[in-house]
Design an enzyme around this catalytic site. Structure first.
Site, PDB file in Angstrom:
ATOM      1  N   LYS A 293      -9.362 -59.374 -73.485  1.00  0.00           N
ATOM      2  CA  LYS A 293     -10.421 -59.080 -74.210  1.00  0.00           C
ATOM      3  C   LYS A 293     -11.263 -57.583 -73.267  1.00  0.00           C
ATOM      4  CE  LYS A 293     -12.926 -61.929 -75.818  1.00  0.00           C
ATOM      5  NZ  LYS A 293     -13.620 -63.256 -76.641  1.00  0.00           N
TER       6      LYS A 293
ATOM      7  N   ILE B 156     -10.621 -49.851 -72.038  1.00  0.00           N
ATOM      8  CA  ILE B 156     -10.045 -48.744 -72.659  1.00  0.00           C
ATOM      9  C   ILE B 156     -10.898 -48.282 -73.830  1.00  0.00           C
ATOM     10  CG2 ILE B 156      -8.312 -47.882 -73.929  1.00  0.00           C
ATOM     11  CD1 ILE B 156      -6.573 -50.350 -72.479  1.00  0.00           C
TER      12      ILE B 156
ATOM     13  N   GLU C 115      -9.436 -50.365 -81.725  1.00  0.00           N
ATOM     14  CA  GLU C 115     -10.694 -49.377 -83.093  1.00  0.00           C
ATOM     15  C   GLU C 115     -11.804 -51.093 -82.969  1.00  0.00           C
ATOM     16  OE1 GLU C 115     -11.974 -46.966 -84.963  1.00  0.00           O
ATOM     17  OE2 GLU C 115     -13.270 -47.907 -85.730  1.00  0.00           O
TER      18      GLU C 115
ATOM     19  N   LYS D   6      -4.716 -71.087 -79.013  1.00  0.00           N
ATOM     20  CA  LYS D   6      -4.718 -71.816 -80.546  1.00  0.00           C
ATOM     21  C   LYS D   6      -4.777 -73.034 -79.995  1.00  0.00           C
ATOM     22  CE  LYS D   6      -0.015 -72.325 -82.510  1.00  0.00           C
ATOM     23  NZ  LYS D   6       0.358 -70.903 -82.522  1.00  0.00           N
TER      24      LYS D   6
ATOM     25  N   SER E 198       7.590 -61.098 -96.397  1.00  0.00           N
ATOM     26  CA  SER E 198       6.229 -61.547 -97.315  1.00  0.00           C
ATOM     27  C   SER E 198       5.553 -60.135 -97.601  1.00  0.00           C
ATOM     28  CB  SER E 198       5.648 -62.582 -95.728  1.00  0.00           C
ATOM     29  OG  SER E 198       4.961 -61.980 -94.868  1.00  0.00           O
TER      30      SER E 198
ATOM     31  N   GLU F 298       0.312 -63.465 -76.528  1.00  0.00           N
ATOM     32  CA  GLU F 298       1.028 -62.736 -77.289  1.00  0.00           C
ATOM     33  C   GLU F 298      -0.047 -61.466 -77.528  1.00  0.00           C
ATOM     34  OE1 GLU F 298       2.765 -63.586 -81.427  1.00  0.00           O
ATOM     35  OE2 GLU F 298       1.145 -63.755 -81.347  1.00  0.00           O
TER      36      GLU F 298
ATOM     37  N   ILE G 119      -5.394 -63.399 -94.472  1.00  0.00           N
ATOM     38  CA  ILE G 119      -5.600 -63.642 -95.739  1.00  0.00           C
ATOM     39  C   ILE G 119      -4.030 -63.985 -95.843  1.00  0.00           C
ATOM     40  CG2 ILE G 119      -5.597 -63.590 -98.375  1.00  0.00           C
ATOM     41  CD1 ILE G 119      -7.756 -61.752 -97.804  1.00  0.00           C
TER      42      ILE G 119
END
Lengths: 211, 211, 211, 211
Positions: D22, D28, D42, D49, D118, D143, D157
């Protein structure tokens, strides 16, 4: 103005290094606390030297602008605060174990055993740290200062006085400062004597807080 | 389980109060620093008492569950650290000036002048603080502890030892603790003697950092 | 230079107000999440208007410097982002319930029902907010903007274009912007249609995350 | 209980990796903004997990506990949000340039060009990341998901609905979700068409904010 923009560019990797290393040393504390172990790291701060102070130091040490990145060791600075004098050496060992992995040790200065005449106490480890910037990879110097809370309290105050008096602190203030350094040292001594009791008590406390 | 959820509800306004008051006291420091003035506030922390500690205290003081919110004064706690003993009283004055505005003073305890036998030093101000929750407005008690960095260092360690020994600290450890309290006091004394020099030096330093 | 210092003083209470209000609105989210309830607040940001923008607005609206604190309503700005259009009105109700408690409502502007020609959608509530500074208590204006994530995305981009073109956005860009506003609106519509499903799903998710 | 403590140990390096990455990706953005350049990043989020989700996935994919650290690729997850679809590929390039330096690329999945039935859109880069823990050095999988703000809104959502319905979303809700994905895609398209204007406008804006 042009000069100013160049400085901004030069200092960006130092700012990143400080951010990354703060996260890394704070993670050690988090990890040990989570495992119910005593953490020798109490808290961590970091800063990049102000441009005016870099220029001042370069002038004083007669360093030209081509070589300042290799000669001024504390443009990026990390400070690690410990509860006990003994913890300082545990933290130094952590850093030594990472030598050749995510950092490389440049040199060490033990101002604990050999404290300065002024009363200054701290352990310094200077490292080479690799950093990825938008302009590519780079290796920079970072100074890590490791000290007790009492040493830090004293050090912060001495620093501002040295700044005010441009390194010529009047004698009567200097005498007081040395007495204060003694009291800080005394406090560290008394705490060290009961550190096994305290560490165990704090481990119990942390474990409880986590459940 | 049901009980657990109820506690969560009860403690929510205390958590909000701690968050809001931390922001408010930190703002004082920011404001003064920005104006180039010396700040009597060095840093601010806060916490909500753990449920197990609330229950323990309620039992010890024989407080029943209907009245604990009015009888346990430190469920929400704010701690303000100062550089010098004199700063503590400046901070107390700030709080008194807000009495009747965004808080109301409940009571004060001066453990600086009247320090505890154990060596504990701190100034406590207990306030009523109004809070808006999703369940409507509420008024709760908050204990504000104001102390020097040295008092805080000592206090934190005494706290963990008291916790470990369930308030029966062995005599030889207790003796060391009292000696450490003396050293801490000595350090505060020496620093106080040169505080005018230090304050002025730090103001100069802050102004420079802002330009 | 003198002028500059004065501005710094003037803006300090606005900075405090922004900090306090961010904490207060974030607390609502935390509280609801903790209770296993759906939170209409997704996230909260805040800012103080830049001096140059204040001067520009004062000039444009022909406001003199004696009255700008009462005439420019958005020197302090809070932005609250919601998932669904319906949530906006829930947040407005929260603010109305606090009217006369820790804030006072000055006025409201519903740019959701009456969206601007440009495509701009948002609900504005302007409040009077009391603040304690080191210089005493004060009451200032704060503009709270409440909007969906899609409205916010669009709004941020329109803002930078208006800034670039000094409010004269070329027609072909303007056409695209209006089409983008339509797509954003469409996205909000589709999401609203299934919002009961989504809210319930998210409540389940939050509860799980807390256990 | 013993089992629980073991999980805590296992997940610690994943937590550190998330914290470090992070900081690295946020750097950057800071760097480019400081240099007056447009930033394709942004904002950045990250998470580890939950244990229950790891166990569920291990069961579903028939992975035994000896190999889950090499087979479950998203125990540590970083999410990078971009304004425009085109920015996603710039960020992917940044990561590729670091391959062999402070990370190693394991694999890539382009769900932008090949979006899922989906409606799910995102670019995934799975990396090996070296980490130093108090227990020694270690290499773990992380990931990295890269997506636009609109893709992220939709994705969040969809994720909660899939969770609610245990992957069997009712058809009428699914239809709405697909329509929403189309609207999100439409919004991204319209924005892309005027991205050169927007980028330039935002660069001007950032530069101004820095002076």
């Amino acid at each position: 103005m042009h000069k100013h923009i160049e400085w901004k560019k030069v200092l960006i990797p130092y700012e990143h290094a400080v951010e990354e290393l703060k996260v890394k040393f704070k993670s050690i504390r988090k990890e040990l606390t989570k495992l119910g172990e005593y953490s020798p790291i109490e808290f961590v701060t970091g800063r990049v030297k102000k441009i005016s102070s870099i220029l001042e130091k370069a002038k004083k040490l007669d360093i030209n602008m081509e070589e300042f990145e290799e000669k001024i060791e504390d443009i990026a600075g990390i400070r690690i605060m410990c509860q006990f004098v003994e913890d300082i050496y545990t933290v130094v060992d952590y850093i030594r174990e990472r030598d050749g992995l995510d950092l490389e040790i440049h040199s060490e200065k033990d101002y604990i055993t050999n404290y300065k005449e002024s009363g200054y106490r701290s352990y310094h480890v200077i490292i080479w740290y690799p950093i990825q910037t938008a302009m590519g990879p780079k290796r920079i110097l970072v100074e890590i200062q490791i000290r007790t809370l009492a040493m830090n309290f004293w050090g912060t105050i001495e620093h501002s006085l040295k700044y005010k008096y441009k390194h010529n602190i009047p004698e009567h203030i200097n005498d007081r400062l040395i007495k204060a350094a003694d009291a800080a040292f005394q406090l560290d001594q008394e705490m060290s004597e009961i550190r096994h009791e305290i560490r165990q008590a704090q481990k119990m406390f942390e474990v409880k807080s986590n459940t």
